[in-house]
Design an enzyme around this catalytic site. Sequence first.
Site, mmCIF file in Angstrom:
data_model
loop_
_atom_site.group_PDB
_atom_site.id
_atom_site.type_symbol
_atom_site.label_atom_id
_atom_site.label_comp_id
_atom_site.label_asym_id
_atom_site.label_seq_id
_atom_site.Cartn_x
_atom_site.Cartn_y
_atom_site.Cartn_z
ATOM 1 N N ASP A 260 28.534 93.208 43.532
ATOM 2 C CA ASP A 260 27.576 94.377 42.987
ATOM 3 C C ASP A 260 26.721 93.865 41.864
ATOM 4 O O ASP A 260 27.430 93.969 40.898
ATOM 5 C CB ASP A 260 28.612 95.531 42.562
ATOM 6 N N LYS A 267 22.568 94.780 36.797
ATOM 7 C CA LYS A 267 23.581 94.642 35.668
ATOM 8 C C LYS A 267 23.505 93.753 34.586
ATOM 9 O O LYS A 267 23.131 92.681 34.988
ATOM 10 C CB LYS A 267 25.045 94.571 36.467
ATOM 11 N N GLU A 339 25.584 102.422 43.891
ATOM 12 C CA GLU A 339 25.415 102.036 45.369
ATOM 13 C C GLU A 339 26.689 102.463 46.130
ATOM 14 O O GLU A 339 26.666 102.736 47.417
ATOM 15 C CB GLU A 339 25.342 100.836 45.695
ATOM 16 N N ARG A 341 28.701 105.239 46.126
ATOM 17 C CA ARG A 341 28.570 106.509 46.941
ATOM 18 C C ARG A 341 27.791 106.480 48.093
ATOM 19 O O ARG A 341 27.761 107.204 48.941
ATOM 20 C CB ARG A 341 28.278 107.428 45.940
HETATM 21 N N1 BES Z 1 30.838 99.045 40.984
HETATM 22 C C1 BES Z 1 30.565 99.665 39.914
HETATM 23 C C2 BES Z 1 31.715 100.494 39.246
HETATM 24 C C3 BES Z 1 32.491 99.525 38.429
HETATM 25 C C4 BES Z 1 32.256 99.206 36.970
HETATM 26 C C5 BES Z 1 33.933 99.231 39.106
HETATM 27 C C6 BES Z 1 33.233 98.395 36.503
HETATM 28 C C7 BES Z 1 34.681 98.179 38.503
HETATM 29 C C8 BES Z 1 34.592 97.934 37.280
HETATM 30 C C9 BES Z 1 29.531 100.714 40.596
HETATM 31 O O1 BES Z 1 28.761 100.546 41.701
HETATM 32 C C10 BES Z 1 28.608 101.090 39.414
HETATM 33 O O2 BES Z 1 27.720 100.177 38.982
HETATM 34 N N2 BES Z 1 28.654 102.365 38.765
HETATM 35 C C11 BES Z 1 27.735 102.671 37.772
HETATM 36 C C12 BES Z 1 27.426 104.152 37.952
HETATM 37 C C13 BES Z 1 26.510 104.667 36.835
HETATM 38 C C14 BES Z 1 25.181 103.883 36.563
HETATM 39 C C15 BES Z 1 26.329 106.107 37.134
HETATM 40 C C16 BES Z 1 28.807 102.692 36.382
HETATM 41 O O3 BES Z 1 29.865 102.758 36.614
HETATM 42 O O4 BES Z 1 28.126 101.917 35.519
HETATM 43 ZN ZN ZN Z 2 29.799 98.963 42.890
HETATM 44 ZN ZN ZN Z 3 26.944 99.150 41.136
#
Ligand code: BES
Ligand code: ZN
Ligand code: ZN
Length: 481
Positions: A260, A267, A339, A341
């Site tokens: 991801d 990110k 992504e 959800r």
């Molecule tokens: N895969 C990430 C969540 C994640 C973060 C898993 C750290 C394991 C360790 C997910 O897809 C994501 O990027 N979520 C965002 C959501 C937000 C922008 C609403 C997040 O947590 O920053």
């Molecule tokens: Zn993710």
């Molecule tokens: Zn993500």
Amino acid sequence: MKIKFSLQKTPLEKIRADALALALFEDKKLSQELEKLDKILGGLLKSALKEEFEGKEGEILSLHTHGKISAKKIIIAGLGKKKEFNSHILQNIGIAIVKAAKASKAKILAIAPFEEENIPSLVEGVVLGNYEFKKYYSKKEKEHLKKIIIIAEVSGKNKEAVETAAHFAQATNFARDLVNEPASHLSPYSIVQEAKKIKRHSPGISLKILDKRSLKKIGAGGILSVAEGSDQPPYLVHLSYKPQGAKKRIVLVGKGLTFDSGGISLKPADKMMEMKIDMAGAAVVLGVFSALKHFKPKVEVHGIIPTCENMPSGKALRPGDVIKTLSGKTVEVLNTDVEGRIVLADGLTYGAKLKPDLMIDLATLTGACIVALGDEIAGLMVNEAKVAELMGKVSEKTGEKFWLLPLPKEYKEGLKSEIADLNNIGFGKGKAVTITGGLFLEEFVENIPWAHLDIAGPVWKEKEGATGFGVRTIVELIRSL
Ligand code: BES
Ligand code: ZN
Ligand code: ZN
């Protein structure tokens, strides 16, 4: 490497091993057997216990036996207070004992003495503690723990206890392997291959794979759109296990993002570096399926894994795009990093069609869940109180911890979009991120009793890597149905 277990009922002084492990509570009371051993050792045990050992939970003391007994070393592990003792502590003691034995380069480790009912937790601890992920080191270590002797009655019951416990822990280690594997070596197609391997080795399991073409045919726009930016094609894996006479059906849905990057909503580097773990939910599903043949539950189990890679490119999903999910519901994608959800929406719709009695999704869904609960506790969200109750009971048995978060109707407000049925970011601005993730998923579960496990925190531990968190919980849950 897999270790061999054997049962042996031999006087402690005659056990031939590199290390003999004992465990004592804080009261440091010696059993008759240990009193006898101490005499043979010329009081070595008692004097060491007096000066160097408190019996605190997880404490380890190693002693040389100087040839006075067959075992070369004695490892004494602290069990803590008798009142606080439970199977989870014992599992951790098993881990501590193995680590101590490995540190002293033992090849054969004997563990004694203890109540027979403690065998499963100790064996699990031993297998978990022996885990390492060193395949990418060019220098291979030679010293390996090869054999564990459990000092107990050699009975059919004990043999089975050892074997079952070892299988459960191996299922967890299998999930850890998958999560530790870098994305260069574990693609969505690798997930498909792992599922194929499981099917090949387990007679009662069948497998359906939906590739990009089939996903287009059924209209799985969630998975397809997240996968758009990557050169790796997406899949939906459907494993099923249907034993005769099953009275219950459970569907597991695991988030299978093999990497991801965030996509166009890229990110920052420090948040991206561990994103190979974003398939940990999928790893739990595969881990559980790898163990089914060993405990043959009388429950129908389905494992659904939407798997793809989230990458930026000229073809990638853009912030602001509107997509149509498998359910027919449309989503305005305001942030392509949210992504999980979106792909899970399709997985849940697919799962709900199987009309299960219970549906559980496991996903590394939000970083916010780590902020709230840290790396020991997963977030739990449910649409029926009795599902939370069931999870609570399971958690008590396994020691894997969950904290129930609410799914308040009021917060659905955050998921509204001007141009589609839903937006994917909720309120944005870091407000109730984990909860709005749960509320988003709830839109796709069709009122089936359901739990969402946000496992972003506990699947990964600094310095230790993947933990396999979730496998024990789901195995125990299936057994309790
Ligand atoms: N895969 C990430 C969540 C994640 C973060 C898993 C750290 C394991 C360790 C997910 O897809 C994501 O990027 N979520 C965002 C959501 C937000 C922008 C609403 C997040 O947590 O920053
Ligand atoms: Zn993710
Ligand atoms: Zn993500």
